[in-house]
Design a protein around this motif. Structure first.
Motif, PDB file in Angstrom:
ATOM      1  N   GLN C  28     -14.569  -9.343  -5.109  1.00  0.00           N
ATOM      2  CA  GLN C  28     -13.931  -8.671  -3.990  1.00  0.00           C
ATOM      3  C   GLN C  28     -13.252  -9.664  -3.061  1.00  0.00           C
ATOM      4  OE1 GLN C  28     -16.801  -6.130  -2.103  1.00  0.00           O
ATOM      5  NE2 GLN C  28     -17.156  -4.972  -3.971  1.00  0.00           N
ATOM      6  N   CYS C  31      -9.430  -9.979  -2.961  1.00  0.00           N
ATOM      7  CA  CYS C  31      -8.634  -8.755  -2.800  1.00  0.00           C
ATOM      8  C   CYS C  31      -7.377  -8.937  -1.959  1.00  0.00           C
ATOM      9  CB  CYS C  31      -9.488  -7.610  -2.277  1.00  0.00           C
ATOM     10  SG  CYS C  31     -10.007  -7.780  -0.576  1.00  0.00           S
ATOM     11  N   ILE C  32      -7.421  -9.777  -0.920  1.00  0.00           N
ATOM     12  CA  ILE C  32      -6.221  -9.946  -0.101  1.00  0.00           C
ATOM     13  C   ILE C  32      -5.144 -10.656  -0.930  1.00  0.00           C
ATOM     14  CG2 ILE C  32      -5.242 -11.012   1.963  1.00  0.00           C
ATOM     15  CD1 ILE C  32      -7.983 -10.716   3.265  1.00  0.00           C
ATOM     16  N   PRO C  61     -11.323   2.616  -3.806  1.00  0.00           N
ATOM     17  CA  PRO C  61     -10.034   2.623  -3.095  1.00  0.00           C
ATOM     18  C   PRO C  61     -10.243   2.558  -1.585  1.00  0.00           C
ATOM     19  CG  PRO C  61     -10.152   4.437  -4.667  1.00  0.00           C
ATOM     20  CD  PRO C  61     -11.491   3.799  -4.660  1.00  0.00           C
ATOM     21  N   ASP C  62     -11.325   3.140  -1.113  1.00  0.00           N
ATOM     22  CA  ASP C  62     -11.587   3.118   0.320  1.00  0.00           C
ATOM     23  C   ASP C  62     -11.828   1.688   0.791  1.00  0.00           C
ATOM     24  OD1 ASP C  62     -13.234   5.314  -1.273  1.00  0.00           O
ATOM     25  OD2 ASP C  62     -12.303   6.291   0.460  1.00  0.00           O
ATOM     26  N   GLU C  63     -12.619   0.943   0.022  1.00  0.00           N
ATOM     27  CA  GLU C  63     -12.918  -0.438   0.408  1.00  0.00           C
ATOM     28  C   GLU C  63     -11.651  -1.279   0.422  1.00  0.00           C
ATOM     29  OE1 GLU C  63     -15.769  -1.341  -2.605  1.00  0.00           O
ATOM     30  OE2 GLU C  63     -17.436  -0.468  -1.463  1.00  0.00           O
ATOM     31  N   ASP C  65      -8.504  -0.208   0.626  1.00  0.00           N
ATOM     32  CA  ASP C  65      -7.560   0.264   1.642  1.00  0.00           C
ATOM     33  C   ASP C  65      -8.017  -0.148   3.040  1.00  0.00           C
ATOM     34  OD1 ASP C  65      -5.772   3.469   1.967  1.00  0.00           O
ATOM     35  OD2 ASP C  65      -5.120   1.376   2.089  1.00  0.00           O
ATOM     36  N   SER C  66      -9.320  -0.234   3.223  1.00  0.00           N
ATOM     37  CA  SER C  66      -9.863  -0.692   4.505  1.00  0.00           C
ATOM     38  C   SER C  66      -9.332  -2.088   4.818  1.00  0.00           C
ATOM     39  CB  SER C  66     -11.392  -0.711   4.439  1.00  0.00           C
ATOM     40  OG  SER C  66     -11.941  -1.379   5.542  1.00  0.00           O
ATOM     41  N   VAL C  67      -9.277  -2.934   3.807  1.00  0.00           N
ATOM     42  CA  VAL C  67      -8.753  -4.291   3.990  1.00  0.00           C
ATOM     43  C   VAL C  67      -7.236  -4.249   4.076  1.00  0.00           C
ATOM     44  CG1 VAL C  67      -8.576  -6.576   2.940  1.00  0.00           C
ATOM     45  CG2 VAL C  67     -10.719  -5.325   2.807  1.00  0.00           C
ATOM     46  N   THR C  69      -5.093  -1.958   4.999  1.00  0.00           N
ATOM     47  CA  THR C  69      -4.475  -1.404   6.208  1.00  0.00           C
ATOM     48  C   THR C  69      -4.744  -2.254   7.440  1.00  0.00           C
ATOM     49  OG1 THR C  69      -6.398   0.041   6.516  1.00  0.00           O
ATOM     50  CG2 THR C  69      -4.473   0.993   5.417  1.00  0.00           C
ATOM     51  N   PHE C  70      -5.645  -3.214   7.330  1.00  0.00           N
ATOM     52  CA  PHE C  70      -5.898  -4.088   8.473  1.00  0.00           C
ATOM     53  C   PHE C  70      -4.781  -5.115   8.621  1.00  0.00           C
ATOM     54  CE2 PHE C  70      -8.548  -6.013  11.655  1.00  0.00           C
ATOM     55  CZ  PHE C  70      -8.238  -7.360  11.607  1.00  0.00           C
ATOM     56  N   TYR C  71      -4.283  -5.581   7.488  1.00  0.00           N
ATOM     57  CA  TYR C  71      -3.314  -6.682   7.498  1.00  0.00           C
ATOM     58  C   TYR C  71      -1.889  -6.152   7.515  1.00  0.00           C
ATOM     59  CZ  TYR C  71      -7.274  -9.667   6.715  1.00  0.00           C
ATOM     60  OH  TYR C  71      -8.470 -10.324   6.867  1.00  0.00           O
ATOM     61  N   ASP C  72      -1.131  -6.528   8.548  1.00  0.00           N
ATOM     62  CA  ASP C  72       0.197  -5.959   8.718  1.00  0.00           C
ATOM     63  C   ASP C  72       1.190  -6.437   7.672  1.00  0.00           C
ATOM     64  OD1 ASP C  72       1.856  -8.304  10.455  1.00  0.00           O
ATOM     65  OD2 ASP C  72      -0.318  -8.281  10.678  1.00  0.00           O
ATOM     66  N   ILE C  74       0.598  -6.492   4.504  1.00  0.00           N
ATOM     67  CA  ILE C  74       0.437  -5.669   3.308  1.00  0.00           C
ATOM     68  C   ILE C  74       1.146  -4.365   3.622  1.00  0.00           C
ATOM     69  CG2 ILE C  74      -1.174  -4.541   1.743  1.00  0.00           C
ATOM     70  CD1 ILE C  74      -1.303  -7.610   1.686  1.00  0.00           C
TER      71      ILE C  74
END
Lengths: 931, 402, 161
Positions: C28, C31-32, C61-63, C65-67, C69-72, C74
């Protein structure tokens, strides 16, 4: 939990207080009774310091007059720590935090479900913030459909992060998270969809605002202050979690958690929380029914006539047998047993289950391994699960196991001087390390993600693993021959890891229907005891009073069926026999008997066969005692009086039900129906029990194992300052208007001869003994956080001790090891060994009456692994023919990779599947007919 | 011996890790990322015994995103090997097994050059197993971020490296005890690390002698805004504001007058005309009511609206809030909205109090990390020094400078 | 099984991601990096890409997407052929960002956060790009453009067909 008995002295506003070392300031202040506001901290979740609500002023020493603001939840209450709660700057800061949270909060209290039990409301009042200065538009979100249990209203969110921390960190759920950043953070799913975690319902109590609320409550919404409540126990599995059911206008509206430090703590599973609708179901039997003869239908009769009929039947028959129930109370089972006599009393489960539960009880009673409470499971050091799919059979046990694997790695945090409550830091330091958890089951489980190792096999092979572990621990235990090398190696590994701890735990049960499995579990636990460990042995049980009923003795249903003849009168207590015995046999036997009498609360196939039906009160309408799998006897109290059933429509509004008026509220406790018959038949040895205390007294005298139940709760005549304990909060409304359409004269509140609780607002306002607490509330604390006021130490036991009395204690030394080692599982050519597969939604009888739960129950299926499916040339979804026990079933196939070759799985308890006595061999073939 | 990586050769062959840390401590080198924490002291917090947990990590914080700051980029693009060398020495000093360069997304050229430089270092036995024939080994990786100012915060950076949301962590425990993946970690700024090889090569006394004050070494100063020659210059630590502004940056452009400047990137307080002779070192700037920060000054001329400037800053901070703690997540947007209203001519007298109150409420320790307190620094000093501008906006219901 | 139908994650994408995995103790952790790889190839990260990538990384997908949507950086919405990041931080603002933005929106016929109707450019704001001595600054795709004046913008955009 590191238990440091050192004490420290710290100062609040210059007053010294002595508390246990190792606490944080918020926990310490709350435990001392101070009203310090907070949001993100939770006794079960620890501290993260996100919300900043618990700000206090900390001073270096007595000379420091300036101080600095710190967060109480993140600051240790160490020796000589000096803080002020009332410091003006801290007070203003706390009010500002509320002001910030209020910037975007919708002003919808009047229409928000949380209103009246809202932690945000309470903290707003507590901090004193009132005047709104923010004049700009609020940020808003779109909501998601999270399924039938939990409602989503994101605009109300105060971003305390409790939901994700509970759902993900505590409960291991992975389909829910936090998204985006800054003031747009969003708590939900990647897309709308039903929350998958079996513990999702806890979000409604964990969330301090109305973001997550009980969706089923919306169908019959009631404010917390308008709910009549009583302390109760969940009826949907054998763990006996404590609950607070709430009713209004005669409808059961909601189940909330009732904290019991030894059992369920702060949480419930979704089956327990949402399975209550059966009480309100149309399928309820509301009045006595009688069938004139074999041809006619069941017609309503008066209670007196019904009792007379039963007396008649008993007098007419040469043999009156009683079949009890594992979901009926001790009192109900005892009354039946008293009526028919112990030799004619049968346990309401199959012969197989009767014999297995007998074995379980003797292991617990005669052996040295302790039957642990759910709390003790949480703090076990190493766990070995043998044969039980815990998440589906005893869901809260799975939640406890998720916490147990955190226990050993806590040492890492200790070495780095990270306090246990510093949750994020602990998790970061520990990373993915987990204490040992070995899971040996027939199929994969929802706990596999936290298991150290898993092992799959047929029940015999699981038992062999168990026996091998025991042998590795103690050479006196029987040897297992011809074990494959990997299995041997695993057994040795398990043995080493279990032995290497102080509090190892073995979990097993009757789900596989295997005696050998249970015996092997006992051997492991006993071997650990012999090695000087405080080993615990936990057996799951299927129903809320399985243990209680089993302790009463008696043979099983199959034996009962054998004994039925044309002279028999069969009295069935709260049991649908068709869920427990072969249909053909039952049909034949019941057709032959003289009389079939059923005392139950819900319509069923058995009811439809009966000649006389008596309406039994559910747990919500009666008082009684259940014994959980631990052997803990617990009291449940009536929350709605069956005697004054008003009736209500689906919106929960009262209306006139003339049929109710006619029968005048005739649903009665099962034991009272039976008592009336006993009285009439004038048996001198049976008491004329007038209330619960009397029947309990008789029960304890007749069966000494139940003696401790007399200590569960104070007797019915218990008063505090001459007052009873009110079931209704002091703000309960509508009392005089509720029945005004029937009569303007307000009736006398119903009597409750069985308990010190009243069906009224009047009574003692203070804190009653813990077993009698009808709800948690305290001035200024309207939400569930008020629970803090009922504990000496927040997060610890209820003041005065947690309710419940253990009935079974281990012996110092045990019997010899079980030595009947089974043979290894052998595949057969065209037969498969069918094992039962349990479903949290679907396998339990009563919860299926809740539409929300029924919607999540699976369709009938037969599971096999890919290899076997391949052999039969069937693919997922194709139908197969299963021949088992003289019956043919047509079932679609589900591929389950983990099932051992040669075994197949059948779901338990589904309505569309008839009862099958598992585990058993059956023939499976590809379906030949076209469908 | 000539050429690069002499410092690496020296430390792995001739010095103990503890000696390296002592040397850096001696040199008085302070963090150049904005916090100014003594570097040697930070390294000394890492457990060095046999029971220390491994792997240990050394991370270069190359996530330069503080508005107005552009000094690290020059070092990264201009001399990547200098950074790598500094990192290897630092890693050696703390017994690190793995090093990361955490680079911001936008620095594309720097990424290319660093990638190449790391490969070159590996090829020449300065990275990988047995560096320069010693028994010290170090792996080094370049990680490029995906945005977000919070990645520049030490603990936010650690979470970003772990593939998580870049929310900060509470301290204690400090990264030296439980950092990346829960292991001992040191995070240093790029400029800080670039000083390290030179200190090894020339000694602590030499380094201390370079500055105008006792604080040691040089600093890359910068100036941007409407000055004649915006740019960056490496000067002795403690050079005055005036010298940087007037001598190197050429002063404010013709036709404009100097009104004030923010000395160390967006989250520092204004300095005015009266402060021009303040020495730009940590202590002196603090005494003048501001912070050295990154040392790159943003110059405000008399035709630039202070309200608009502060509005721009607060919008930045509000947007970059990670959303973890209440005061930052909610308080910053509130200040931004108030400032926007004032700038639009919709300000109300009570807004001044609201802004002032926020500068007090969003103080250190009140919030979870330093983002919000940093955001309040320019606002608080603007309310102080440019009070009239704010009040004019509110009274006249417009921006007087537009 | 989803992995049999992976259409958004090509072999090349997977290999690039796998090359980064080795120094993360957990899958994991990459992932970024993985999101950036997908974005490099596809321009942005769609829901479909996100779901496939999540499965590839053994995340939900939730995990992921959580990451994400944090990073502008992406991008979770479709972008045009080229992405313009225009710095709107303090120095660029002092040096004339407002007029640069006006000119850009005029030329592209679109506002910040939107894509031009011909699909050629998406215009996004950016925080300080670290070239303040050459403000105003903007980035187009991987290129940094310094000392931007409204009059220069058209010719800069010409470079991107």
């Amino acid at each position: 939990m590191p238990i440091e008995m050192t004490m420290v002295t710290f100062y609040i506003d210059n007053q010294p207080y002595v508390v246990q070392a190792g606490r944080n300031l918020l926990h310490a202040c709350l435990s001392l009774g101070f009203n310090l506001p907070y949001f993100c901290w939770h006794p079960a979740l620890g501290s993260v310091g996100a919300c900043r609500q618990c700000a206090v002023k900390q001073f270096k020493d007595e000379q420091d007059t300036r101080g600095k603001i710190v967060m109480a939840c993140m600051t240790p209450a160490a020796d000589s720590t000096r803080i002020s709660i009332t410091d003006p700057e801290a007070h203003q800061f706390r009010a500002s935090v509320i002001e910030w949270l209020m910037m975007n909060h919708p002003h919808d209290c009047p229409v928000c479900d949380e209103g009246g039990e809202c932690h945000l409301q309470d903290m707003t009042v507590m901090t004193g913030h009132s005047y709104r200065e923010f004049r700009f538009p609020k940020r808003t979100f779109r909501n998601q459909d999270l399924g039938p249990f939990v409602n989503h209203e994101m605009n109300r969110c105060i971003e305390c992060y409790r939901c994700v921390r509970f759902y993900r960190d505590y409960a291991g759920g992975r389909d829910f998270d936090v998204f985006a950043a800054h003031d747009h953070v969003y708590f939900g799913r990647h897309e709308s969809g039903t929350l998958e975690s079996e513990f999702s319902g806890n979000l409604v109590e964990v969330c301090p605002t109305g973001v997550f609320t009980d969706k089923t409550l919306k169908k019959h919404y009631t404010r917390k202050w308008d709910l009549q409540t009583a302390p109760s126990v969940c009826v949907h599995c054998g763990l006996g979690c404590n609950t607070i059911p709430g009713e209004r206008y005669g409808t059961l509206r909601q189940i909330r958690n009732r904290f019991n430090h030894e059992v369920n703590g702060y949480f419930l599973c979704d089956r327990g929380r949402y399975g209550y609708e059966f009480v309100n179901s149309e399928k309820r039997i509301r009045e006595p029914l009688f069938r004139e003869d074999g041809r006619s239908s069941l017609e309503a009769i008066s209670p007196d006539s019904a009792t007379e009929k039963l007396i008649e039947f008993c007098a007419e028959s040469s043999a009156v047998i009683g079949i009890g129930s594992p979901r009926a109370s001790l009192e109900a089972n005892f009354a039946l047993r008293t009526l028919v006599g112990p030799e004619h009393f049968f346990q309401g489960v199959s012969d197989r289950e009767t014999s297995l539960s007998s074995l379980v009880l003797s292991i617990l009673k005669e052996g040295p391994a302790r039957s642990p409470s759910l709390h003790e499971v949480e703090i076990a050091d190493a766990v070995f699960v043998l044969g039980e799919d815990v998440t589906n059979v005893a869901p809260m046990l799975a939640l406890a196991l998720r916490q147990s694997v955190r226990h050993q790695p806590m040492k890492i945090a200790e070495r780095l001087h990270i306090p246990e409550w510093d949750d994020a830091a602990v998790r970061e330091a520990v990373q993915q390390q987990r204490g040992p958890l070995f899971i040996a089951t027939t199929d994969s489980t929802m706990l596999d993600d936290v298991a150290t190792a898993t092992y799959r096999g047929a029940p015999n092979d699981l038992a062999l693993l168990g026996f091998a572990v025991a042998q590795a621990l103690n050479s006196d235990a029987p040897k297992v021959a011809n074990l494959p090398d990997e299995v041997s190696a695993l057994a040795n590994r398990i043995a080493v890891e279990l032995k290497d701890t102080e509090h190892p735990l073995v979990i097993s049960g009757m789900s596989c229907g295997s005696e050998a499995l249970i015996q092997s579990a006992a051997n492991v636990a006993w071997a650990l005891c012999a090695a000087g460990r405080s080993a615990a042995l936990c057996f799951t049980t299927a129903e809320c009073n399985s243990v209680g009923a089993a302790l009463m003795g008696g043979s099983g249903i199959d034996t009962a069926i054998e004994s039925m003849s044309e002279n028999t009168t069969v009295i069935v207590l709260e049991n649908d026999l068709y869920r427990r015995a072969d249909r053909a046999k039952l049909d034949a036997a019941l057709a032959a008997v003289k009389h079939l009498v059923v005392i139950d609360h819900l319509d069923s196939e058995t009811v439809q066969k009966a000649g006389l039906v008596l309406p039994a009160a559910t747990f919500a309408e009666s008082d009684g005692t259940f014994v959980n799998n631990e052997g803990r006897a617990q009291r449940f109290y009536q929350v709605l009086s069956a005697k004054s059933r008003i009736g209500s429509d689906s919106y929960g509004d009262p209306f006139e039900r003339s049929d109710q008026l006619r029968s005048g509220g005739v649903v009665k406790e099962s034991w009272r129906w039976l008592r009336d018959v006993i009285k009439a038949t004038d048996r001198s040895d049976a008491g004329h029990w007038t209330n619960l205390d009397e029947i309990d007294g008789a029960l304890a005298a007749a069966l000494p194992v139940f003696a401790p139940i007399l200590k569960i709760a104070p007797p019915a005549n218990f008063r505090i300052a001459g007052q009873k304990i009110p079931r209704q909060p002091h703000r309960y409304s509508g009392r005089t208007a509720m029945l005004a359409q029937l009569s303007v004269h307000e009736p006398k509140p119903p009597d409750d001869p069985d308990s010190p609780l009243s069906f009224s607002m009047e009574g003692y306002e203070g804190e009653p003994p813990s077993s009698l607490i009808p709800r948690f509330w305290s001035p200024g604390w309207n939400s569930i956080q008020s629970l803090n006021k009922f504990q000496d130490e927040v997060g610890g036991p209820l003041r005065g001790g947690d309710p419940g009395q253990r009935l079974i204690e281990p012996k110092q030394t045990g019997p010899k090891f079980f030595d009947e080692v089974p043979d290894a599982f052998q595949r057969r050519n065209d037969e498969w060994f069918l094992v039962p597969l349990s479903h949290i939604f679907g396998s339990e009888e009563l919860s299926l009456f809740s539409p929300a739960i029924a919607a999540r129950a699976p369709q009938r299926y037969l599971a096999m692994n890919d290899d076997d499916a391949g052999r039969l040339a069937v693919t997922e979804g194709e139908e197969v023919e299963l021949r088992l026990g003289g019956n043919i079933h047509y079932l679609p196939v589900k591929i389950r990779h983990a099932l051992a070759k040669g075994t197949a799985g059948l779901p338990v308890g589904l309505r569309e599947l008839p009862f099958v006595d598992l585990a058993a061999w059956g023939r499976i073939a590809k379906c030949n007919h076209n469908e | 011996m000539a050429g690069g990586y002499q410092a690496v050769r020296k430390v792995v062959r001739e010095m103990t890790p503890q000696a390296v840390t002592a040397l850096i401590k001696d040199s008085n080198l302070k963090g150049r990322g904005g916090a100014g924490f003594p570097t040697g002291l930070k390294w000394s917090f890492v457990p060095m015994g046999d029971d220390a947990r491994h792997p240990k990590y050394l991370i270069a914080n190359a996530d330069e995103m503080e508005p107005g700051t552009f000094k690290d980029r020059l070092l990264l693009e201009g001399d990547p090997h200098q950074l790598i060398e500094g990192m290897i020495v630092a890693a050696y000093a703390i017994h690190a097994d793995v090093a990361y360069i955490f680079l911001r997304w936008a620095y594309r050229l720097a990424a290319e050059r660093l990638q190449r430089a790391v490969a070159e270092a590996y090829a020449n036995n300065y990275l990988g197993p047995n560096i320069c024939g010693s028994d010290y080994s170090l792996e080094m990786y370049l990680h490029v971020s995906a945005g977000r100012y919070m990645c520049g915060e030490e603990t936010g950076l650690l979470n970003a490296l772990e593939g998580k949301r870049a929310t900060p962590r509470a301290k204690p425990p400090f990264p030296a005890v439980s950092g990346l993946w829960g292991k001992p970690t040191v995070v240093n700024n790029v400029e800080t690390l670039c000083n390290v090889p030179h200190i090894v090569n020339h000694g602590a006394e030499w380094f201390k002698s370079l500055s105008h004050t006792g604080e040691g070494g040089t600093k890359i100063y910068g100036a941007s805004g409407k000055v004649k020659h915006p740019g960056a210059w490496e000067l002795p630590l403690g050079t005055t504001v005036r010298e940087i502004l007037e001598e190197h940056a050429g002063g404010v452009r013709d036709g404009l007058k100097f009104r004030g400047l923010i000395p160390g990137g967006a989250s520092t307080e204004f300095l005015l005309e009266q402060h021009l002779d303040v020495k730009m070192d940590f202590e002196s700037v603090q005494k003048a009511g501001s912070r050295l920060g990154t040392g790159t000054m943003i110059v405000m001329d008399d035709k630039t609206c202070p309200v608009g400037l502060v509005l721009n800053l607060e919008r930045f901070f509000a947007q970059e809030s990670c959303g973890w703690c209440t005061p930052c997540r909610e308080g910053l947007p509130w200040t931004a909205k108030v400032l926007q209203a004032i700038e639009n001519g919709d300000g109300q007298p009570i807004d001044m109090q609201r802004l002032a109150l926020h500068t007090k409420l969003l103080g250190p320790g009140h919030t979870f990390c330093a983002l919000a307190p940093g955001a309040m620094e320019p606002l608080q000093s603007a309310l102080n020094y440019f009070k009239d501008d704010f009040e004019r906006h509110i009274r006249e219901k417009r921006c007087p400078l537009r | 099984m989803l992995s049999e139908h992976l259409t958004m994650l090509t072999e090349e994408i997977k290999r690039e991601i796998e090359a980064e995995m080795h120094h993360y103790p957990r899958k994991q952790g990459v992932c970024i990096e993985a999101l950036k790889v997908v974005q490099r190839h596809r321009g942005w990260v769609s829901d479909e890409s996100l779901r496939e990538l999540a499965e590839f990384l053994e995340m939900t997908p939730d995990e992921l997407d959580s990451v994400a949507t944090f990073y502008d950086k992406i991008l979770r919405r479709p972008v045009g052929k080229h992405v313009i990041f225009v710095c709107n931080s303090v120095t660029c603002w002092i040096m004339g960002y407002d007029r640069v933005r006006e000119r850009l929106t005029q030329l592209l016929g679109t506002t910040l956060g939107e894509t031009s109707s011909d699909g050629r450019f998406t215009l996004l704001p950016n925080v300080c790009l670290g070239a303040c001595d050459h403000a105003p600054v903007l980035m187009i795709d991987g290129d940094t453009h310094l000392d931007i004046e409204p009059s220069k913008i058209e010719s800069v955009l010409e470079q991107y067909k």
